[in-house]
Scaffold this active site. Structure first.
Site, PDB file in Angstrom:
ATOM      1  N   GLN A 221      48.072  47.188 171.586  1.00 53.98           N
ATOM      2  CA  GLN A 221      48.276  48.416 170.831  1.00 53.98           C
ATOM      3  C   GLN A 221      47.073  49.341 170.999  1.00 53.98           C
ATOM      4  OE1 GLN A 221      49.973  47.940 166.881  1.00 53.98           O
ATOM      5  NE2 GLN A 221      50.696  45.882 167.363  1.00 53.98           N
TER       6      GLN A 221
ATOM      7  N   LYS B  49      41.102  52.059 164.798  1.00 59.74           N
ATOM      8  CA  LYS B  49      42.512  51.691 164.807  1.00 59.74           C
ATOM      9  C   LYS B  49      43.253  52.651 163.884  1.00 59.74           C
ATOM     10  CE  LYS B  49      42.218  46.757 165.938  1.00 59.74           C
ATOM     11  NZ  LYS B  49      42.629  45.388 165.565  1.00 59.74           N
TER      12      LYS B  49
ATOM     13  N   LEU C  19      30.403  44.859 168.340  1.00 61.78           N
ATOM     14  CA  LEU C  19      29.367  43.866 168.573  1.00 61.78           C
ATOM     15  C   LEU C  19      28.567  44.254 169.814  1.00 61.78           C
ATOM     16  CD1 LEU C  19      31.397  40.617 167.854  1.00 61.78           C
ATOM     17  CD2 LEU C  19      29.608  41.620 166.418  1.00 61.78           C
TER      18      LEU C  19
ATOM     19  N   ASP D  35      48.473  35.617 163.576  1.00 58.72           N
ATOM     20  CA  ASP D  35      48.192  36.021 164.960  1.00 58.72           C
ATOM     21  C   ASP D  35      46.790  35.600 165.402  1.00 58.72           C
ATOM     22  OD1 ASP D  35      48.759  37.294 167.402  1.00 58.72           O
ATOM     23  OD2 ASP D  35      47.726  39.106 166.751  1.00 58.72           O
TER      24      ASP D  35
END
Length: 569
Positions: free
Chosen positions: A247, A263, A370, A436
């Site tokens: 996505q 996102k 990160l 998930d």
């Protein structure tokens, strides 16, 4: 006779003139009379006041207002003024409670059942050095002040830190020759370290320097608060699409060289995932990323990089500044006049699944990136309890109830610390309903003796009305859990530290608050009880042996080995 007639006419004219002016004369006289009457009333009032004051002072009577603490002045005029001031304070205190604070100052205590007690319920006062100090401790503050949240981490050696800065070393910077954007350029990182003093490090760099073998950030380290604020407010100077993934995700850069993963919002908070959806076909939720960070911190795992909510102008902060041509070509104006885009990705990147602003403002989560893989290489591990990602086929762990025995014989799960860390992640996933979790990552520098990174949590908090018990398969089949994790879960099930309450309070600080739909918060309490019940069943089945484990011993042995190595070096 003519003269007589003339005089007669003159008298008649004078009479008429007097009659015409009579009303105005009477009005003037009435006004003067009224003025004198008012003046007389004022004078009488003043005389009475003076007579009352002199009479009150001449008698030996005590004033009506009692003064047990001798705080009122002896002068009668000042006493009257004091009563007026007190009345003003009383009137004012009806709206803001100032009298209640004043009553504690004068009297020291308040009467039971008084408004002061009602307004300050839950607020504790402490006396120190003769001064009354008022403090309000919230549930979240009380939780982090609990002894279970003050357990010390092992002493950090050089090899326990992700980055060790040695200022005397000179770095040779070489250009890669690539025009593609690379997240967290090594050259940029080194320049910042060389040119910036330690105290002036931007929050994202302080966060990177604080990563160690045992945690991403310190329990009480204020750095992550400053980092959250940067994620929500810093100017965005670059926006490019993150390659790969199922996505759309966008990497954004700030003026201080910090970077975040954006996102965008795809579903509203109250939109529950359909029961007919497979776990791998659901949309990722931006608010799930935000809530997962707060839940991870409340559980004291601290393995999710800081995430903040943000309202982004997709015209000015993405389209107009992007250097990604493929991303730019996906922008369009909808029939409703809103700015939309869909990007390039494996799933849900089409006009039918476009993301639209109102008209160009869109919510999203901003997650701290990160350190770049060139600076701190990470290793990806396939989860032993990974799902089949098939509409019909089941995974081996779903068919074999003794699957954990097989796992515990396979490195690195033959070490208790790795399996215990994986079960921590299982508890986190179950509480937020995330099915998930197919892979996880660790920092390669720390080998097998380190925590697991809890990344990609966008498929959590999808269904509040359903508790997916299969997520807890590792806990159910292995029947082990960290002792500290279990004790903290028990604490979060008690009223003073109820999980839903501390989560609600923690999420209220986010810029997109409220982050979670209320039924999701209630589901946290319900699921927590199921985790505790499963551990209790394990304790009963195993008769209390080998269920609650302490992985600190393993961490201490690793640290001692490193100490010996450093001495030999």
């Amino acid at each position: 006779m003519y003269l007589a007639a003339t005089f007669c006419l003159a008298d008649t004219w004078d009479s008429d003139r007097m009659l015409r002016h009579l009303p105005s004369v009477l009005q003037r006289k009435f006004k003067v009379l009224l003025f004198f009457l008012l003046l007389l009333a004022v004078l009488i009032h003043m005389v009475l006041d003076l007579a009352f004051s002199s009479g009150h002072g001449s008698c030996g009577c005590s004033p009506k207002t009692t003064d047990p603490m001798n705080l009122l002045p002896a002068d009668p005029v000042l006493a009257v003024q004091n009563k007026l001031n007190l009345r003003i304070l009383q009137d004012f205190s009806g709206s803001n409670g100032s009298l209640e604070k004043g009553s504690h100052f004068l009297g020291g205590t308040s009467h039971p059942g008084s408004r002061s007690n009602m307004d300050h319920e839950g607020i504790k006062h402490q006396e120190a050095k003769g001064k009354t100090v008022w403090t309000e401790k919230t549930k979240l503050a009380a939780l982090f002040d609990h002894p279970l949240y003050k357990t010390p981490t092992p002493a950090l050696m050089a090899k326990d830190k992700l980055f060790v800065i040695k200022p005397k070393i000179k770095y040779k910077l070489e250009s890669s020759g690539s025009s593609e954007w690379i997240s967290g350029s090594k050259a940029e990182m080194i320049r910042l370290i060389e040119q910036t003093s330690k105290d002036a490090y931007p929050p994202w760099l302080q966060f990177n320097r604080g990563i160690n073998r045992y945690e991403l950030y310190g329990r009480h380290d204020p750095t992550h608060h400053a980092l959250l604020e940067d994620l929500a407010t810093q100017e965005i100077v670059s926006s490019v699409q993150k390659p790969g993934g199922t996505q759309l995700k966008i990497i954004m850069t700030f003026p201080n060289k910090g970077k975040a993963l954006f996102k965008p919002m795809k579903q509203t908070r109250d939109q529950e995932t359909s029961a007919d959806f497979f776990y791998f076909s659901d949309f990722e939720r931006h608010n799930a990323e935000i809530a997962a960070f707060h839940l991870d911190r409340v559980l004291d795992f601290r393995r999710i990089p800081p995430v903040s909510g943000r309202l982004v102008n997709i015209t000015k902060e993405i389209r107009d500044i992007t250097t990604d041509r493929k991303l730019f070509k996906t922008f369009f104006i909808s029939p409703a006049g809103n700015v939309c885009f869909f990007g390039i990705c494996s799933y849900y990147c089409s006009t039918e699944h476009a993301l639209c602003g109102k008209p160009d403002l869109l919510e999203g989560s901003m997650a701290t990136l990160l350190p770049d893989d060139k600076l701190a290489k990470r290793r990806s591990w396939r989860s032993p309890w990974r799902r089949s990602y098939s509409k019909s086929k089941k995974a081996e762990w779903e068919l074999n109830q003794n699957y954990c025995t097989q796992v515990r014989q396979t490195p690195p799960y033959n070490q208790a610390s790795r399996l215990l860390n994986l079960i921590d992640m299982t508890v986190l996933d179950f509480l937020m309903g995330n099915m998930d979790r197919h892979h996880y990552e660790t920092f390669e520098k720390f080998g097998n003796d380190t925590f697991l990174l809890h990344l990609d949590n966008g498929r959590g908090f999808g269904r509040h009305s359903h508790d997916e018990m299969s997520i807890l398969a590792p806990l159910q089949q292995c029947c082990i859990i960290k002792k500290l994790t279990f004790l903290r879960l028990q604490l979060l099930a008690t009223e003073p530290y109820r999980l839903s309450d501390v989560m609600r309070e923690s999420l209220s600080t986010d810029h997109l608050s409220p982050v979670l739909f209320e039924p999701h918060l209630k589901a946290l309490d319900r699921r927590l009880q199921k985790v505790l019940a499963m551990v209790e069943n394990c304790l009963e089945k195993e008769k209390g042996k080998g269920v609650l484990l302490d992985d600190q011993e393993g961490q201490e042995s690793v640290t001692s080995e490193q100490e010996e190595e450093e001495k030999t070096d």
